[in-house]
Enzyme design. Sequence first.
Site, PDB file in Angstrom:
ATOM      1  N   CYS A   1       0.802  -1.227   0.000  1.00  0.00           N
ATOM      2  CA  CYS A   1       0.000   0.000   0.000  1.00  0.00           C
ATOM      3  C   CYS A   1       0.833   1.274   0.000  1.00  0.00           C
ATOM      4  CB  CYS A   1      -0.950  -0.006   1.190  1.00  0.00           C
ATOM      5  SG  CYS A   1      -2.214  -1.283   1.085  1.00  0.00           S
ATOM      6  N   PHE A   2       1.622   1.482   1.050  1.00  0.00           N
ATOM      7  CA  PHE A   2       2.346   2.747   1.150  1.00  0.00           C
ATOM      8  C   PHE A   2       3.232   3.020  -0.061  1.00  0.00           C
ATOM      9  CE2 PHE A   2       2.361   3.585   6.047  1.00  0.00           C
ATOM     10  CZ  PHE A   2       0.978   3.571   6.032  1.00  0.00           C
TER      11      PHE A   2
END
Length: 429
Positions: free
Chosen positions: A268-269
């Site tokens: 995600c990040f």
Amino acid sequence: MNVSIIGSGYVGTTIAACLADLGHDVVNIEIDEDIVETINAGEAPIHEAGLAERIAAHAGNGLRATTDYGAVRDTDLTLLCLPTPQNDDGSLDLAIMRAASESLGDALAEKEGDHVVVVKSTVLPGTTEGVVGPIVQERSGKRVGGDLHLAMNPEFLRMSTAVADFLEPDKVVVGTDSSVARGAVRELYEPILAREETHLVETGVREAELIKYANNAFLAAKVSLVNELGNISKAYGADAYEVLDAVGLDDRISDRFLRSGLGWGGSCFPKDVNAIRAGAREQGYDPSLLDAVVEVNDKQPRKLVDLLEAEVPLEGARIAVLGLSFKPGTDDVRKSRALDVIDYLTERGASVVAYDPVATENVRPDYPSIEYADSASEALAGADGAVVATDWAEFDDLDFSGMNRRVLVDGRRIAVDEGGLEVYEGLTW
């Protein structure tokens, strides 16, 4: 409610099992026949706390999987839970999303009446209305705003706590200008929205698309700022954890995401921060702060290896790497900082022996030349040094007696009896 979910990856599988748990009738549509068979057999295709028992409980009774897109015609609402991988420049590759939208549209062409299409995947503003909607509309013969209703409903699931994150969220975000879609999504989440702690955020489609990026960019920036402060603390000989424990008492900041160390990774990040950076540049804006967030994060694995090399000559040394997943509680190794550490160690001539409780088989294909141990003690046996890359609970209170040199550089602040070591060095403390 009859719900179809397109995509049975980490997000789609978790959401499908949780919605079945809430009493909905759910069908997962997936092109991978092995995953379909696994779900229908009542087994989880991914490692995630609380998921296996939910799939086992509902498979064949509220939850099923199929490769047939025609299953969407028997449902009221379709969730698109599809991967949006990065291109080399950080932008999103929407090929999978486009292909699935075409197949969905083709299937809906034979359905009479309304259908709600909800984008759950993380996509940049404009994707739901500018890509998904037009494709489904063209292929189905339905009209957006007529009998086809669009919404954006971003997911906020974290690896290792995804089931709890879905069932007990701090917020549910719904972006749509359709009252039909808004009502359908409210009905979908009715048991969750009944929780006093869960906020319902109803907004526009583009705002909903951007909220997910803003959320992750903020958290990534917080971790990188914490690591910058940790590095400064280390330079002064101060303990960053004691410093940041005090900082976290400020209610404007809070104590969450204040653990300095090896940095952020996962699916995600990295992808979301890179996508919003690429998207900003496409809009003519230079995201210099987010560029710095990534730069600080990317330096941490090299700093860890530098600290080890200050104690152990790495050329020809046997080094144990403890942890391969990007965080404990998951077998996900995408953008794991542990892999960067392995790369730097092997570049400097070290021989790596790695151990992780669940993620080894996800690393082995890309790193066939390193050695893999079946336990932490086996990895440490005969090692000239060790690094901690993931803070699995089982790494607390390790026995270092079998090491050739009892040197440990810790990137995650595990619980360590320093008396059992010749050298203990924390990355930021």
